[in-house]
Scaffold this motif. Sequence first.
Motif, PDB file in Angstrom:
ATOM      1  N   PHE A 115      -3.226  -1.326   5.220  1.00 34.94           N
ATOM      2  CA  PHE A 115      -3.407  -2.568   5.957  1.00 34.94           C
ATOM      3  C   PHE A 115      -4.600  -3.350   5.407  1.00 34.94           C
ATOM      4  O   PHE A 115      -4.537  -4.559   5.248  1.00 34.94           O
ATOM      5  CB  PHE A 115      -3.596  -2.264   7.443  1.00 34.94           C
ATOM      6  CG  PHE A 115      -3.771  -3.491   8.278  1.00 34.94           C
ATOM      7  CD1 PHE A 115      -2.711  -4.363   8.480  1.00 34.94           C
ATOM      8  CD2 PHE A 115      -4.991  -3.792   8.836  1.00 34.94           C
ATOM      9  CE1 PHE A 115      -2.877  -5.503   9.234  1.00 34.94           C
ATOM     10  CE2 PHE A 115      -5.175  -4.932   9.592  1.00 34.94           C
ATOM     11  CZ  PHE A 115      -4.109  -5.795   9.797  1.00 34.94           C
ATOM     12  N   PHE A 116      -5.705  -2.618   5.123  1.00 34.72           N
ATOM     13  CA  PHE A 116      -6.883  -3.297   4.588  1.00 34.72           C
ATOM     14  C   PHE A 116      -7.547  -2.447   3.532  1.00 34.72           C
ATOM     15  O   PHE A 116      -7.876  -1.304   3.807  1.00 34.72           O
ATOM     16  CB  PHE A 116      -7.896  -3.616   5.700  1.00 34.72           C
ATOM     17  CG  PHE A 116      -8.986  -4.513   5.210  1.00 34.72           C
ATOM     18  CD1 PHE A 116      -8.767  -5.868   5.107  1.00 34.72           C
ATOM     19  CD2 PHE A 116     -10.213  -4.004   4.815  1.00 34.72           C
ATOM     20  CE1 PHE A 116      -9.765  -6.699   4.642  1.00 34.72           C
ATOM     21  CE2 PHE A 116     -11.211  -4.831   4.346  1.00 34.72           C
ATOM     22  CZ  PHE A 116     -10.985  -6.193   4.265  1.00 34.72           C
ATOM     23  N   PRO A 117      -7.775  -2.933   2.345  1.00 38.28           N
ATOM     24  CA  PRO A 117      -7.217  -4.183   1.836  1.00 38.28           C
ATOM     25  C   PRO A 117      -5.703  -4.052   1.703  1.00 38.28           C
ATOM     26  O   PRO A 117      -5.207  -2.977   1.392  1.00 38.28           O
ATOM     27  CB  PRO A 117      -7.877  -4.354   0.474  1.00 38.28           C
ATOM     28  CG  PRO A 117      -8.283  -2.992   0.058  1.00 38.28           C
ATOM     29  CD  PRO A 117      -8.536  -2.214   1.309  1.00 38.28           C
ATOM     30  N   PRO A 118      -5.005  -5.143   1.967  1.00 32.62           N
ATOM     31  CA  PRO A 118      -3.550  -5.068   1.967  1.00 32.62           C
ATOM     32  C   PRO A 118      -3.000  -4.760   0.581  1.00 32.62           C
ATOM     33  O   PRO A 118      -3.530  -5.213  -0.430  1.00 32.62           O
ATOM     34  CB  PRO A 118      -3.118  -6.462   2.439  1.00 32.62           C
ATOM     35  CG  PRO A 118      -4.274  -7.343   2.155  1.00 32.62           C
ATOM     36  CD  PRO A 118      -5.504  -6.486   2.228  1.00 32.62           C
ATOM     37  N   GLY A 119      -1.972  -3.974   0.559  1.00 35.78           N
ATOM     38  CA  GLY A 119      -1.315  -3.660  -0.693  1.00 35.78           C
ATOM     39  C   GLY A 119      -0.352  -2.508  -0.543  1.00 35.78           C
ATOM     40  O   GLY A 119      -0.410  -1.748   0.414  1.00 35.78           O
ATOM     41  N   ARG A 120       0.543  -2.395  -1.488  1.00 34.78           N
ATOM     42  CA  ARG A 120       1.514  -1.309  -1.532  1.00 34.78           C
ATOM     43  C   ARG A 120       1.522  -0.772  -2.954  1.00 34.78           C
ATOM     44  O   ARG A 120       1.506  -1.519  -3.911  1.00 34.78           O
ATOM     45  CB  ARG A 120       2.893  -1.822  -1.128  1.00 34.78           C
ATOM     46  CG  ARG A 120       3.959  -0.760  -1.134  1.00 34.78           C
ATOM     47  CD  ARG A 120       5.137  -1.106  -0.250  1.00 34.78           C
ATOM     48  NE  ARG A 120       4.859  -1.126   1.172  1.00 34.78           N
ATOM     49  CZ  ARG A 120       4.738  -0.053   1.944  1.00 34.78           C
ATOM     50  NH1 ARG A 120       4.857   1.144   1.434  1.00 34.78           N
ATOM     51  NH2 ARG A 120       4.501  -0.173   3.236  1.00 34.78           N
ATOM     52  N   TRP A 121       1.507   0.554  -3.071  1.00 31.64           N
ATOM     53  CA  TRP A 121       1.447   1.219  -4.365  1.00 31.64           C
ATOM     54  C   TRP A 121       2.648   2.132  -4.554  1.00 31.64           C
ATOM     55  O   TRP A 121       3.139   2.733  -3.584  1.00 31.64           O
ATOM     56  CB  TRP A 121       0.179   2.066  -4.474  1.00 31.64           C
ATOM     57  CG  TRP A 121      -1.046   1.240  -4.650  1.00 31.64           C
ATOM     58  CD1 TRP A 121      -1.657   0.917  -5.816  1.00 31.64           C
ATOM     59  CD2 TRP A 121      -1.804   0.612  -3.623  1.00 31.64           C
ATOM     60  NE1 TRP A 121      -2.751   0.119  -5.579  1.00 31.64           N
ATOM     61  CE2 TRP A 121      -2.866  -0.085  -4.235  1.00 31.64           C
ATOM     62  CE3 TRP A 121      -1.683   0.565  -2.240  1.00 31.64           C
ATOM     63  CZ2 TRP A 121      -3.801  -0.807  -3.523  1.00 31.64           C
ATOM     64  CZ3 TRP A 121      -2.606  -0.164  -1.514  1.00 31.64           C
ATOM     65  CH2 TRP A 121      -3.655  -0.840  -2.164  1.00 31.64           C
ATOM     66  N   LEU A 122       3.082   2.258  -5.792  1.00 27.23           N
ATOM     67  CA  LEU A 122       4.083   3.256  -6.156  1.00 27.23           C
ATOM     68  C   LEU A 122       3.317   4.446  -6.697  1.00 27.23           C
ATOM     69  O   LEU A 122       2.512   4.307  -7.623  1.00 27.23           O
ATOM     70  CB  LEU A 122       5.055   2.716  -7.205  1.00 27.23           C
ATOM     71  CG  LEU A 122       6.107   3.696  -7.732  1.00 27.23           C
ATOM     72  CD1 LEU A 122       6.951   4.274  -6.596  1.00 27.23           C
ATOM     73  CD2 LEU A 122       7.000   3.004  -8.751  1.00 27.23           C
ATOM     74  N   VAL A 123       3.546   5.611  -6.106  1.00 26.70           N
ATOM     75  CA  VAL A 123       2.836   6.828  -6.466  1.00 26.70           C
ATOM     76  C   VAL A 123       3.837   7.812  -7.063  1.00 26.70           C
ATOM     77  O   VAL A 123       4.876   8.091  -6.451  1.00 26.70           O
ATOM     78  CB  VAL A 123       2.154   7.446  -5.225  1.00 26.70           C
ATOM     79  CG1 VAL A 123       1.399   8.712  -5.595  1.00 26.70           C
ATOM     80  CG2 VAL A 123       1.237   6.433  -4.555  1.00 26.70           C
ATOM     81  N   VAL A 124       3.519   8.322  -8.263  1.00 32.43           N
ATOM     82  CA  VAL A 124       4.386   9.285  -8.934  1.00 32.43           C
ATOM     83  C   VAL A 124       3.573  10.545  -9.221  1.00 32.43           C
ATOM     84  O   VAL A 124       2.779  10.586 -10.157  1.00 32.43           O
ATOM     85  CB  VAL A 124       4.966   8.711 -10.244  1.00 32.43           C
ATOM     86  CG1 VAL A 124       5.909   9.721 -10.900  1.00 32.43           C
ATOM     87  CG2 VAL A 124       5.690   7.396  -9.990  1.00 32.43           C
TER      88      VAL A 124
END
Length: 151
Positions: A115-124
Amino acid sequence: MEHLRLLTTESAVTAIRAIADEYRLTMSVTEDIGADQTSRRTCAGAFVTVDADGSLPHEAFVELTGVPEVSVRLFPEDDAKITVDGVEFHDVPKHAVPAFLRSVYGGLAFTKGRFFPPGRWLVVPVPGDETYKELIASVTTTSWLTRTARD
């Protein structure tokens, strides 16, 4: 866990081909051989095909169709750029590419948001306590990226 050492671009392509067969994926390969053909050889002179040591640099671009769509660019410098549904992972060691692909197609890869800081990550995650993580830069995500969410 120690990864299988892939000494050449061709050995990496062969390993990717085995994974494509295992997961029943369609694969296409484009190969560039010679310093005048590869993308990172900006210091090579005009019409020079070999490196200073006399070897031929070999680069390959592999596309895997399926869900998710994946492309792998294997560079002569023993690293790769892997793109998974539009998310780019730069500087993945060549020897880690098969484990990376097995994690993606084997269901271990996931997305994670904050939520903070906003973002979405792809984790492998790959065997050996290695994890590759990249920010998903696009506003719209694919259905595969949405399905793999772990929040």
